[in-house]
Structure formats: structure tokens, C-alpha cells
Design a protein around this motif. Structure first.
Motif, PDB file in Angstrom:
ATOM      1  N   VAL A 268       0.838  -1.203   0.000  1.00 24.81           N
ATOM      2  CA  VAL A 268       0.000   0.000   0.000  1.00 24.81           C
ATOM      3  C   VAL A 268       0.873   1.252   0.000  1.00 24.81           C
ATOM      4  N   LEU A 269       1.912   1.255   0.811  1.00 24.98           N
ATOM      5  CA  LEU A 269       2.812   2.411   0.866  1.00 24.98           C
ATOM      6  C   LEU A 269       3.525   2.617  -0.469  1.00 24.98           C
ATOM      7  N   GLY A 270       3.963   1.526  -1.094  1.00 23.56           N
ATOM      8  CA  GLY A 270       4.636   1.633  -2.383  1.00 23.56           C
ATOM      9  C   GLY A 270       3.751   2.242  -3.447  1.00 23.56           C
ATOM     10  N   VAL A 271       2.514   1.729  -3.538  1.00 23.59           N
ATOM     11  CA  VAL A 271       1.561   2.253  -4.524  1.00 23.59           C
ATOM     12  C   VAL A 271       1.228   3.705  -4.220  1.00 23.59           C
ATOM     13  N   PHE A 272       0.990   4.018  -2.937  1.00 26.86           N
ATOM     14  CA  PHE A 272       0.637   5.381  -2.542  1.00 26.86           C
ATOM     15  C   PHE A 272       1.724   6.370  -2.960  1.00 26.86           C
ATOM     16  N   TRP A 273       2.967   6.097  -2.604  1.00 27.31           N
ATOM     17  CA  TRP A 273       4.049   7.026  -2.927  1.00 27.31           C
ATOM     18  C   TRP A 273       4.307   7.085  -4.423  1.00 27.31           C
ATOM     19  N   GLY A 274       4.111   5.969  -5.111  1.00 29.54           N
ATOM     20  CA  GLY A 274       4.253   5.985  -6.563  1.00 29.54           C
ATOM     21  C   GLY A 274       3.232   6.901  -7.213  1.00 29.54           C
ATOM     22  N   VAL A 275       1.999   6.830  -6.742  1.00 25.03           N
ATOM     23  CA  VAL A 275       0.928   7.679  -7.267  1.00 25.03           C
ATOM     24  C   VAL A 275       1.213   9.149  -6.951  1.00 25.03           C
ATOM     25  N   VAL A 276       1.677   9.411  -5.734  1.00 27.37           N
ATOM     26  CA  VAL A 276       2.010  10.797  -5.352  1.00 27.37           C
ATOM     27  C   VAL A 276       3.085  11.354  -6.270  1.00 27.37           C
TER      28      VAL A 276
END
Length: 284
Positions: A268-276
Motif C-alpha cells: 500500500v505504501l509503495g503504490v501510494f508514494w508511486g501515485v504521489v
């Protein structure tokens, strides 16, 4: 097809000298700093995520595996573990160096990973302790005795040769597969798979990054260098790319439910920061 195979072979062979020199340097660095880094992590206390994020960017053999072992033995906290996982880069650095990526670009990527890892680790630590009111268990020395090793103890030259040959095979096979796919479907079509639907690129890249094998970081890095995926997808995949660390976690930590939660939080953190990163239009 013959042309595709020959191009893949030639492109891969060109990287061997650069890969060997890079791994030779990394092995020497590991022998000099490896034990010191592990000791610093053990004694970091509440600043564990900070040291985990900073030391994780140093190319060291099996650092994520060592962190998993320390976590299983309850020497470090979950926030520190995730900081190490998100900061480590596996094979990204050697491949970028062998492809003559500018040093400034590599430093920006490493700094971004370290910053995200530290911030995320501290936030996870705060939520775990102050919101969920959880408390770390006592140290389990028996688990520490089972720490995994990456067989880097056989001399730096031999280890560098082994690493070089292994990654050369990965690069060749992945380059061959990508060249065949691009030849069949076209580079633009492949790129649209990652960029056509918002967030899809980050979701797919993070799933690939979770594969506990060197090949996953090779795939993500190569796709980024070939400009098939953007900075957001690349970062999403590399942030979750803890390598063999995840295998060691599941082998040593007997709480499977806890392990799955850690992997879920990492994803979840990986996807979140990637999207940001993608939304902010950040480029390296």
C-alpha cells in the motif's frame, strides 16, 4: 527473431565489465560496513526508522534479510523493518551504473527512496505504538542464531563474479523477452498498459516489485530505462522490492498473520508514494 536475439546478447554482453566493477565495489563496501550497519540498526532505538532508511540505500549484500532476522528476533521494530525494506534497491544501482545513468539521477532516486522510507517508517511506528497501542515483544535470541546469509563470505572477487553472471543472465532473458514483446505489440502499446489507466502502472509495478527475487528489480529498472514506465511506477516497484528479505521474514517469523500485514502495508505504501510522485510530475 535472430536479430532480436543477437541484439539482446550484444546489449547484455556490453554490461558485463560495468556490472563486475560495480559488484566488486559493492562487495568491498559490504565487507567494510556490513557489520557496522547491522550494529547501528540494533542500537538505534526509537530512531530505528531513520537509520534503517539511511543505511538501506547503501548497497550491501543481504541487508534486508538481516533486517528480517532482527525483526523476527524482536531486536528492531516494525517501523525500522519497513524503512529498510523501502530503502533498499537490490539490483537497481548496478544496472543503472552499467547503463551510464548520470550520477545526479541515481542520487536523486536514492535520496527520494531514503526520505520516503524514513518518513513512512516513523509514521508506521507512531501508529503502531500510539494509535494501536501495540508493544514489541521481548528479544528472541534463538531466532537471531538462524539469520540468513547471502554467501558473500567467500571473497569479494568470487562473490562479484557470481553476482555479475547471475544478473547478466537475468538481464539477457528480460531484455530478450522485452524485445520480443515490443516487436510484437509495439513500444507505445506496452507503455499504454502502464499509463493508459490512472494508478494502474503503480499497481502493476508494485506487484512485480513484491516478487522476492533479483529479477523483479531488474525488470522494473529496465522498463524505466527503456521509458516504458514513468517515475511513479518505477518508484512504486522499487519501494516494495525487499528481495529475499520477505522470504527470510516468512521463514523466521512464525506469526504468518503479522507477516501478511507487513507485506500489505509495504504494498500500500509503495503504490501510494508511486501515485504521489506521478501526480506531482516528479522526474529524476
Amino acid at each position: 527473431m535472430i536479430d532480436i536475439i543477437m541484439d539482446s546478447v550484444i546489449d547484455s554482453l556490453k554490461l558485463i565489465p560495468f556490472l563486475f566493477l560495480t559488484y566488486l565495489f559493492m562487495e568491498a563496501l559490504e565487507h567494510k560496513t556490513g557489520s557496522l550497519a547491522r550494529k547501528r540498526i540494533r542500537t538505534a532505538g526509537k530512531f530505528g526508522p531513520v537509520w534503517g532508511g539511511l543505511l538501506g540505500v547503501i548497497p550491501q549484500c543481504g541487508f534486508s534479510a538481516a533486517a528480517s532476522s532482527l525483526y523476527a528476533g524482536k531486536v528492531i521494530t516494525v517501523g525500522t523493518l519497513l524503512a529498510v525494506y523501502m530503502s533498499t534497491s537490490d539490483e537497481m544501482l548496478p544496472i543503472m551504473i552499467s547503463n551510464a545513468v548520470p550520477v545526479s539521477v541515481m542520487l536523486r532516486i536514492l535520496a527520494c527512496k531514503a526520505g520516503i522510507a524514513i518518513f513512512s517508517g516513523l509514521m508506521i511506528e507512531y501508529v503502531y505504538v500510539h494509535v494501536m497501542k501495540k508493544r514489541e515483544k521481548d528479544m528472541d535470541v534463538h531466532v537471531l542464531c538462524e539469520e540468513e546469509h547471502c554467501h558473500c563470505e567467500h571473497g569479494i572477487v568470487k562473490s562479484a563474479v557470481v553476482h555479475t553472471l547471475k544478473i547478466f543472465i537475468y538481464i539477457f532473458l528480460i531484455s530478450l523477452a522485452l524485445n520480443i514483446i515490443i516487436g510484437l505489440v509495439g513500444e507505445n502499446t506496452l507503455a499504454e498498459l502502464f499509463t493508459g489507466i490512472p494508478v494502474m502502472g503503480e499497481i502493476i509495478a508494485a506487484l512485480v516489485g513484491l516478487i522476492p527475487n533479483c529479477a523483479s528489480s531488474v525488470v522494473i529498472t529496465q522498463l524505466y530505462l527503456d521509458q516504458i514506465i514513468g517515475a511513479g511506477a518505477m518508484m512504486a516497484g522499487l519501494l516494495v522490492n525487499a528481495g529475499v528479505g520477505l522470504l527470510v521474514l516468512f521463514r523466521l517469523n512464525k506469526n504468518r498473520k503479522e507477516n501478511l500485514k507487513i507485506v500489505g502495508a509495504l504494498y500500500v505504501l509503495g503504490v501510494f508514494w508511486g501515485v504521489v510522485i506521478e501526480l506531482l510530475g516528479i522526474v529524476f
